[in-house]
Design a protein around this motif. Structure first.
Motif, short mmCIF file in Angstrom:
data_model
loop_
_atom_site.label_atom_id
_atom_site.label_comp_id
_atom_site.label_asym_id
_atom_site.label_seq_id
_atom_site.Cartn_x
_atom_site.Cartn_y
_atom_site.Cartn_z
N VAL A 144 2.41 7.82 2.12
CA VAL A 144 2.60 6.51 1.49
C VAL A 144 3.19 5.57 2.53
CG1 VAL A 144 3.73 5.22 -0.35
CG2 VAL A 144 3.00 7.58 -0.76
N THR A 145 2.50 4.48 2.79
CA THR A 145 2.92 3.53 3.82
C THR A 145 3.27 2.20 3.19
OG1 THR A 145 1.42 4.59 5.39
CG2 THR A 145 2.26 2.41 5.97
N GLN A 146 4.46 1.70 3.52
CA GLN A 146 4.93 0.42 2.98
C GLN A 146 5.16 -0.57 4.12
OE1 GLN A 146 8.14 2.59 0.16
NE2 GLN A 146 8.31 0.36 0.20
N THR A 147 4.79 -1.81 3.88
CA THR A 147 5.12 -2.89 4.82
C THR A 147 5.49 -4.14 4.03
OG1 THR A 147 2.78 -3.54 4.92
CG2 THR A 147 3.59 -2.07 6.66
N PHE A 158 -1.54 -0.65 -3.67
CA PHE A 158 -0.78 -1.07 -4.86
C PHE A 158 0.28 -2.07 -4.42
CE2 PHE A 158 0.38 -1.05 -9.07
CZ PHE A 158 1.58 -0.45 -9.39
N PRO A 159 -0.11 -3.33 -4.18
CA PRO A 159 0.86 -4.33 -3.72
C PRO A 159 1.77 -4.81 -4.85
CG PRO A 159 -1.34 -5.29 -3.98
CD PRO A 159 -1.49 -3.83 -4.22
N LEU A 160 3.00 -5.15 -4.46
CA LEU A 160 3.99 -5.69 -5.39
C LEU A 160 4.30 -7.11 -5.00
CD1 LEU A 160 6.17 -5.09 -7.67
CD2 LEU A 160 7.75 -4.66 -5.77
N ARG A 161 4.13 -8.04 -5.91
CA ARG A 161 4.36 -9.45 -5.61
C ARG A 161 5.64 -9.92 -6.27
NH1 ARG A 161 2.55 -13.50 -2.74
NH2 ARG A 161 2.69 -15.59 -3.59
N LEU A 162 6.46 -10.59 -5.47
CA LEU A 162 7.67 -11.23 -5.97
C LEU A 162 7.41 -12.73 -6.05
CD1 LEU A 162 8.72 -8.58 -4.43
CD2 LEU A 162 10.92 -9.75 -4.45
N TRP A 188 6.10 1.61 -8.25
CA TRP A 188 7.08 0.83 -7.50
C TRP A 188 8.44 1.02 -8.16
CZ3 TRP A 188 7.21 -1.25 -2.87
CH2 TRP A 188 6.01 -1.63 -2.25
N TYR A 189 9.40 1.45 -7.32
CA TYR A 189 10.78 1.58 -7.76
C TYR A 189 11.65 0.64 -6.93
CZ TYR A 189 9.94 6.02 -10.25
OH TYR A 189 9.51 6.99 -11.12
N LEU A 201 4.92 -7.19 -1.13
CA LEU A 201 5.17 -5.92 -0.46
C LEU A 201 3.90 -5.09 -0.56
CD1 LEU A 201 8.72 -5.05 -1.87
CD2 LEU A 201 8.17 -6.03 0.36
N GLN A 202 3.45 -4.63 0.60
CA GLN A 202 2.21 -3.86 0.63
C GLN A 202 2.50 -2.37 0.53
OE1 GLN A 202 -0.66 -5.30 0.48
NE2 GLN A 202 -0.11 -7.41 1.04
N CYS A 203 1.61 -1.65 -0.13
CA CYS A 203 1.74 -0.20 -0.25
C CYS A 203 0.35 0.41 -0.21
CB CYS A 203 2.44 0.19 -1.55
SG CYS A 203 2.49 1.98 -1.81
N ALA A 204 0.20 1.44 0.61
CA ALA A 204 -1.08 2.15 0.69
C ALA A 204 -0.81 3.64 0.77
CB ALA A 204 -1.86 1.69 1.91
#
Lengths: 115, 117
Positions: free
Chosen positions: A4-7, A74-78, A34-35, A21-24
């Motif tokens: 799992v890679t986050q940037t 699975f990107p997380l947008r703020l 997402w936690y 926040l990107q997640c792959a």
């Protein structure tokens, strides 16, 4: 051996700014999560997805949005960042439901500060 | 209200001795329990788990004990090694058959284990 890679790893945002926040994951996992972890606290679930095109709210979804257009991402947008969103964010994935005991694999985390 | 409680924020143990980390839960629907280990600046990694149909699960130096009547579980590390110094999270799930609710795990706040030489 990516997993799992986050940037990005670290980011400072100003109040009212937005970011993603990107997640792959490369394990062909169906479930993604997402936690967030606040200092001295446990991890709290923001959003999760059981497969491409399907997302659902967790315990603390307010102020966030997600999408799942592919199995891998699975990107997380703020939107309109607030100081209360200062936290460490962890993306995670599992082959099947985490509720039924399937191992959940975590990324290394993204440290976000809102000033 | 916290459903998974780790009441000791930190624990200091001498190298070679036994480390015992405790966890209590309030939700009687939980039927699967896990321990995750976390080093600074890294994500949590899975350590060991136990199903509610068992009272003990062992993996090398790590053993998890479950007392369902007391809603209590513990993680034993024997012997403790310097590399065991980390934050340990207790987590629980209520199984896919409980119906409704979010997927994923419910985490405790963690216990910072410090192994002293």
């Amino acid at each position: 051996n990516a997993g799992v890679t986050q940037t990005p790893k670290f980011r400072i945002l100003k109040i009212g700014q937005s970011m993603t926040l990107q997640c792959a994951q490369d394990m062909n996992h169906n479930y993604m999560y997402w936690y967030r972890q606040d200092p001295g606290m446990g991890l709290k679930l923001i959003y999760y997805s059981v497969g491409a095109g399907i997302t659902d709210k967790g315990e603390v979804p307010n102020g966030y949005n997600v999408s799942r257009s592919t199995t891998e991402d699975f990107p997380l947008r703020l939107e309109l960042a607030a100081p209360s969103q200062t936290s460490v964010y962890f993306c995670a994935s599992s082959y099947s439901s985490g509720r039924s005991g399937n191992t959940i694999y975590f990324g290394e985390g993204s440290w976000l500060t809102v000033v | 209200d916290q459903q998974v409680k780790q009441n000791s924020p930190s624990l200091s143990v001498q190298e070679g001795r036994i480390s015992i980390l405790n966890c209590d839960y309030t939700n009687s629907m939980f039927d699967y329990f896990l321990w995750y280990k976390k080093y600074p600046a890294e994500g949590p990694t899975f350590l060991i788990s136990i199903s509610s149909i068992k009272d003990k699960n062992e993996d090398g130096r790590f053993t998890v004990f479950l007392n369902k009547s007391a809603k209590h579980l513990s993680l034993h590390i024997v012997p403790s090694q310097p590399g065991d110094s980390a934050v340990y999270f207790c987590a629980a799930s209520d199984g896919v058959y409980s119906g409704g609710g979010a997927d994923g795990l419910t985490f405790g706040k963690g216990t910072h284990l410090i192994i002293q030489p």
